[in-house]
Design an enzyme around this catalytic site. Structure first.
Site, PDB file in Angstrom:
ATOM      1  N   GLY A 220       0.810  -1.217   0.000  1.00  0.00           N
ATOM      2  CA  GLY A 220       0.000   0.000   0.000  1.00  0.00           C
ATOM      3  C   GLY A 220       0.839   1.261   0.000  1.00  0.00           C
ATOM      4  O   GLY A 220       1.284   1.733   1.056  1.00  0.00           O
TER       5      GLY A 220
ATOM      6  N   GLY B 243      -0.425   9.686  -6.406  1.00  0.00           N
ATOM      7  CA  GLY B 243      -0.020   8.504  -7.167  1.00  0.00           C
ATOM      8  C   GLY B 243       1.427   8.622  -7.603  1.00  0.00           C
ATOM      9  O   GLY B 243       2.326   8.006  -7.029  1.00  0.00           O
TER      10      GLY B 243
ATOM     11  N   THR C  53      -3.141  -3.827  -5.584  1.00  0.00           N
ATOM     12  CA  THR C  53      -3.276  -5.189  -6.118  1.00  0.00           C
ATOM     13  C   THR C  53      -3.400  -6.174  -4.961  1.00  0.00           C
ATOM     14  O   THR C  53      -2.584  -6.154  -4.029  1.00  0.00           O
ATOM     15  CB  THR C  53      -2.043  -5.538  -6.983  1.00  0.00           C
ATOM     16  OG1 THR C  53      -1.961  -4.582  -8.029  1.00  0.00           O
ATOM     17  CG2 THR C  53      -2.155  -6.953  -7.576  1.00  0.00           C
TER      18      THR C  53
ATOM     19  N   LEU D 170      10.096  -0.933  -5.267  1.00  0.00           N
ATOM     20  CA  LEU D 170       9.632  -0.685  -6.641  1.00  0.00           C
ATOM     21  C   LEU D 170      10.721  -1.032  -7.652  1.00  0.00           C
ATOM     22  O   LEU D 170      10.435  -1.543  -8.731  1.00  0.00           O
ATOM     23  CB  LEU D 170       9.173   0.775  -6.798  1.00  0.00           C
ATOM     24  CG  LEU D 170       7.907   1.138  -6.010  1.00  0.00           C
ATOM     25  CD1 LEU D 170       7.594   2.627  -6.132  1.00  0.00           C
ATOM     26  CD2 LEU D 170       6.695   0.328  -6.465  1.00  0.00           C
TER      27      LEU D 170
ATOM     28  N   GLU E  28       3.700   1.184 -11.168  1.00  0.00           N
ATOM     29  CA  GLU E  28       5.152   1.072 -10.941  1.00  0.00           C
ATOM     30  C   GLU E  28       5.921   2.202 -11.604  1.00  0.00           C
ATOM     31  O   GLU E  28       6.974   1.994 -12.193  1.00  0.00           O
ATOM     32  CB  GLU E  28       5.651  -0.274 -11.493  1.00  0.00           C
ATOM     33  CG  GLU E  28       5.053  -1.458 -10.800  1.00  0.00           C
ATOM     34  CD  GLU E  28       5.734  -1.781  -9.494  1.00  0.00           C
ATOM     35  OE1 GLU E  28       6.793  -1.211  -9.214  1.00  0.00           O
ATOM     36  OE2 GLU E  28       5.170  -2.584  -8.749  1.00  0.00           O
TER      37      GLU E  28
ATOM     38  N   HIS F 110       4.898   5.783 -17.489  1.00  0.00           N
ATOM     39  CA  HIS F 110       5.894   5.991 -18.549  1.00  0.00           C
ATOM     40  C   HIS F 110       6.508   7.394 -18.411  1.00  0.00           C
ATOM     41  O   HIS F 110       7.729   7.570 -18.526  1.00  0.00           O
ATOM     42  CB  HIS F 110       5.183   5.823 -19.894  1.00  0.00           C
ATOM     43  CG  HIS F 110       6.103   5.853 -21.064  1.00  0.00           C
ATOM     44  ND1 HIS F 110       6.810   4.759 -21.492  1.00  0.00           N
ATOM     45  CD2 HIS F 110       6.441   6.865 -21.906  1.00  0.00           C
ATOM     46  CE1 HIS F 110       7.543   5.081 -22.541  1.00  0.00           C
ATOM     47  NE2 HIS F 110       7.342   6.346 -22.809  1.00  0.00           N
TER      48      HIS F 110
END
Ligand SMILES: Cc1cc2nc3c(=O)[nH]c(=O)nc-3n(C[C@H](O)[C@H](O)[C@H](O)COP(=O)(O)OP(=O)(O)OC[C@H]3O[C@@H](n4cnc5c(N)ncnc54)[C@H](O)[C@@H]3O)c2cc1C
Length: 387
Positions: free
Chosen positions: A129, A136, A163, A242, A366, A369
């Site tokens: 989390g 974001g 997720t 990450l 993740e 772009h």
């Protein structure tokens, strides 16, 4: 399977075995029903422990039941899982790189002994989390609070787009004491059955449908001192996780693109129009030639990235370049594969459009772009262009 430059000729025996067993597992157990799961918006949950038995969760870690396979083997595993569906690879990425990795890297001995074997076997499911409704791409601005209280902490806030949160037993939650701006972000292991935790599911996604996504609501949730990850303070904690997950994504996306290519090549060879297979047309060959070239370039990047990681020379910026390039490549090429299948290409009977829709998520999570572009921009010029 496409390996135009023979990069797989250099795989070790163990790496080859992992590739073959993952391919077999996917072909037998997942591929036959994945289209239906995607349409229904479900994940094949009964496979979670089987995936554990297969060693799909963080097999590159050392100890606590993990076999410590090479970084290349780990990448190849992610590639084979994503060749089936990005949702399947996301399950393994979150469980391994975003939950087991931080416990392994930053956890106490008790946390490692308690959680790693259970997560590795799939007996327990974890989630990560970091993202919040208002934060974001810039998680540093997170609002989730952790206040000291009675030999522990009280957590308040909400995380979203998480997720597996609705099926998770434990959440790695990143939070900070908001009363003191100098307090660093810390990681907390929050069991999802604690009072005050809610994990609502997010429905009606048009991407990554064969993956469960939800929120984490934290309403005066008490966690004892021993639930804090003692080994890390600050944004280096979540960002370190990450980097691991993005490494797997740089590999995984190639799998989705390769599966699209193989599907399109088979289809073009079988499908007849104007008196013969469409593969004889130069326009179709141009698409296959471009797809094969782009996939090969991405493979070369991933194999080199694995070498850098193995010898300790991989920087997060290297991972950004590979994630950014390989996911964009897979997103673009799966669309071309879809096009080559004509009307059949828009059904769930064939994989390319499912991959294409999934890759919208992979392009966004993740680090979007754009964010990876900025990371590279800063590395190349010395100027940070985030604000
Ligand atoms: C299916 C799914 C699963 C996910 N799973 C997880 C999970 O398990 N755990 C978790 O913590 N998060 C998860 N995420 C969240 C994901 O990481 C975020 O969606 C992502 O970081 C982007 O944040 P955002 O959606 O708030 O978009 P925003 O940050 O609001 O971005 C919106 C747009 O603005 C652009 N943008 C933002 N900042 C800049 C800038 N400085 N310069 C130029 N452009 C900019 C972005 O590139 C994007 O195009 C998941 C997301 C999805 C869709």
């Amino acid at each position: 399977m496409l390996d135009y430059y023979g990069v797989e000729a250099d795989l070790s025996e163990e790496e080859r075995m992992i590739q073959e067993s993952a391919r077999e597992f996917v072909d037998e157990k997942v591929r036959p029903d994945i289209g239906e799961h995607w349409i229904e918006g479900t994940f094949p949950k009964d496979l979670i422990p089987e995936m554990g038995e297969m060693g799909f969760y963080a097999p590159n870690l050392e100890g606590y039941g993990s076999p410590n396979v090479s970084e290349k083997a780990y990448g190849i595993l992610m590639q084979e899982l994503e060749a089936c569906d990005s949702g399947l690879r996301s399950m393994a990425s979150v469980q391994g790189a975003l939950v087991m990795y931080p416990i392994h890297a930053y956890g106490s001995e008790e946390q490692k002994e308690h959680w790693l074997p259970k997560l590795g076997s799939g007996e327990a499911v974890g989630c990560f989390g970091l993202t919040e409704p208002e934060h974001g791409s810039n998680p540093t601005a997170m609002e989730t609070r952790a206040e000291e209280a009675d030999e522990g902490y009280v957590l308040n806030g909400s995380k979203t787009w998480i997720t597996n949160s609705p099926i998770a037993d434990v959440a790695v939650v990143w939070a900070r004491d908001q009363t003191d701006p100098d307090t660093p972000v810390r990681g907390f292991l929050v069991e999802t059955d604690r009072d005050g935790v809610s994990t609502n599911k997010i429905d009606e996604k048009l991407s990554l449908r064969a993956s469960i996504t939800g929120e984490i609501g934290l309403n005066d949730v008490y966690v004892p001192e021993e639930n804090i990850l003692p080994g890390v303070e600050g944004m280096g904690g979540p960002l370190g996780c990450l980097t691991q997950a993005r490494y797997g994504i740089a590999w995984g996306a190639i799998g989705a693109a390769r599966d699209g290519f193989e599907t399109a090549r088979d289809y073009a060879t079988d499908r007849e129009q104007f008196g013969g297979p469409i593969a004889r047309f130069q326009l179709q060959q141009d698409k296959l030639a471009e797809m094969a070239t782009q996939i090969t370039l991405a493979q070369l990047l991933a194999h080199r990235l694995a070498d850098l990681k193995e010898r300790g020379d991989m920087r997060p910026q290297h991972v950004s370049m590979a994630k950014r390039n390989n996911v964009r490549m897979a997103r673009d090429q799966s669309r071309i594969a879809r096009e080559m299948l004509g009307g059949n290409g828009i059904t769930a009977d064939y994989s390319p459009m499912r991959h294409m829709a999934n890759l919208e998520t992979v392009y966004t999570y993740e680090g979007t772009h754009d964010i990876h572009t900025l990371i590279l921009g800063e590395d190349l010029t010395g100027f940070a262009a985030y604000e």
